[in-house]
Design a protein around this motif. Sequence first.
Motif, short mmCIF file in Angstrom:
data_model
loop_
_atom_site.label_atom_id
_atom_site.label_comp_id
_atom_site.label_asym_id
_atom_site.label_seq_id
_atom_site.Cartn_x
_atom_site.Cartn_y
_atom_site.Cartn_z
N SER A 153 -15.33 -6.53 -4.43
CA SER A 153 -16.76 -6.63 -4.15
C SER A 153 -17.43 -5.30 -4.47
CB SER A 153 -17.02 -7.00 -2.69
OG SER A 153 -16.46 -6.04 -1.81
N ASN A 154 -18.63 -5.38 -5.05
CA ASN A 154 -19.45 -4.19 -5.32
C ASN A 154 -18.70 -3.13 -6.13
OD1 ASN A 154 -21.59 -5.31 -3.74
ND2 ASN A 154 -20.51 -4.61 -1.89
N GLY A 155 -17.88 -3.58 -7.07
CA GLY A 155 -17.13 -2.65 -7.91
C GLY A 155 -15.80 -2.21 -7.33
N TRP A 156 -15.56 -2.47 -6.06
CA TRP A 156 -14.34 -2.03 -5.40
C TRP A 156 -13.27 -3.12 -5.45
CZ3 TRP A 156 -13.53 2.88 -3.86
CH2 TRP A 156 -14.67 3.68 -3.68
N THR A 157 -12.04 -2.70 -5.65
CA THR A 157 -10.87 -3.58 -5.53
C THR A 157 -9.90 -2.90 -4.57
OG1 THR A 157 -11.08 -4.48 -7.77
CG2 THR A 157 -8.92 -4.65 -6.71
N ARG A 158 -9.53 -3.60 -3.51
CA ARG A 158 -8.57 -3.03 -2.57
C ARG A 158 -7.61 -4.13 -2.14
NH1 ARG A 158 -14.11 -4.22 -1.69
NH2 ARG A 158 -14.52 -4.75 0.48
N GLY A 159 -6.37 -3.73 -1.89
CA GLY A 159 -5.39 -4.72 -1.50
C GLY A 159 -3.99 -4.15 -1.43
N ILE A 160 -3.02 -5.05 -1.37
CA ILE A 160 -1.62 -4.64 -1.30
C ILE A 160 -0.75 -5.71 -1.92
CG2 ILE A 160 -1.31 -5.62 1.02
CD1 ILE A 160 0.66 -3.27 1.56
N LEU A 161 0.28 -5.27 -2.64
CA LEU A 161 1.33 -6.14 -3.16
C LEU A 161 2.63 -5.67 -2.55
CD1 LEU A 161 1.80 -7.31 -6.82
CD2 LEU A 161 3.74 -6.45 -5.53
N ALA A 162 3.47 -6.62 -2.13
CA ALA A 162 4.71 -6.24 -1.44
C ALA A 162 5.80 -7.25 -1.76
CB ALA A 162 4.49 -6.16 0.06
N ASN A 163 7.04 -6.78 -1.67
CA ASN A 163 8.18 -7.71 -1.72
C ASN A 163 9.35 -7.09 -0.97
OD1 ASN A 163 9.98 -6.17 -3.52
ND2 ASN A 163 8.67 -6.80 -5.23
N HIS A 164 10.31 -7.94 -0.66
CA HIS A 164 11.59 -7.46 -0.13
C HIS A 164 12.68 -8.26 -0.83
CE1 HIS A 164 14.33 -5.51 2.70
NE2 HIS A 164 15.06 -6.60 2.50
N ILE A 165 13.68 -7.55 -1.34
CA ILE A 165 14.77 -8.18 -2.08
C ILE A 165 16.11 -7.83 -1.45
CG2 ILE A 165 15.97 -8.31 -4.30
CD1 ILE A 165 13.34 -7.85 -5.70
N TRP A 166 16.88 -8.87 -1.16
CA TRP A 166 18.25 -8.72 -0.68
C TRP A 166 19.21 -9.09 -1.80
CZ3 TRP A 166 14.65 -11.33 2.45
CH2 TRP A 166 14.40 -10.75 3.70
N GLY A 167 20.28 -8.29 -1.96
CA GLY A 167 21.34 -8.67 -2.88
C GLY A 167 22.07 -9.90 -2.36
N LEU A 168 22.43 -10.82 -3.26
CA LEU A 168 23.02 -12.09 -2.85
C LEU A 168 24.54 -12.02 -2.71
CD1 LEU A 168 20.88 -14.60 -4.97
CD2 LEU A 168 20.58 -13.89 -2.59
#
Length: 265
Positions: A153-168
């Motif tokens: 909004s109004n030129g701004w972009t804010r957020g978060i991307l996340a993950n969690h990975i376990w070996g199988l």
Amino acid sequence: MLLPATIVALQSGLARGEDSAELAKQALNPVAAMYSLPVQYNWDQKLGPTGDGMHSVTNIQPVLPFSLNDDWNLISRTILPVIDQHGLASNGVADTSGIGDVTQSFFFSPTKPTDSGWILGVGPAILIPTGSNDLLSSKQWGLGPTAVALKQSNGWTRGILANHIWGLENSPPDDKEKVNQTFLQPFLSYTTDTYTTYGVNTESTYNWQTHQWSVPINLTVTQLLKISGQPLTVQAGPRYWADSPEDGAQGWGFRVALTLLFPRG
């Protein structure tokens, strides 16, 4: 009084401006319903026991959107790293180049933002042991959840991307450490009227086996361009390692990136 040709030119210019503004927003959205091909180069230094090592990673990251129905999209995001490292060990045994392990993510994302304007996506992240040699691969499959949330909004972009990975695998091969790590990427950026974006993010990884953080802070400037009708973005900026494991990267590095954009008709 404006002549018809002038009116058409103004309308055409306005439409192009609206298209460019929308492209600039979509380019910052990890789950935008737009085909894109980012190629990102990262260079870091002061690695290894002597602090003389260097490490570069070229990430090839195709993004493929699929429409499931009127309400949902499926966004495929692939990260294929091409790695070059030297000086990480005094005897040269760690000097190598090749392909690392692929991280494949799938985001199920609503086609429309929430009532409060948030864009969401959630799905699985898969670690695929594609590394071209033992030094560049975990030699194990991994799986876990991934999610993204952002607001524009109004030129701004804010957020978060996340993950969690376990070996199988309970017993990873070749004395490899079991994969068990969390990735957090909070981001904040502002886009100007000339479609120049100033951004900051971290790409922090926490290794639950060693209880160590890797925290590079990236400062970037991104410009939206069109070359022979092809929309693309170019990006550059420094990165600073706020925290890293022993023998990990230290001090300053840098990032440059080129992203080809293919808007859906």
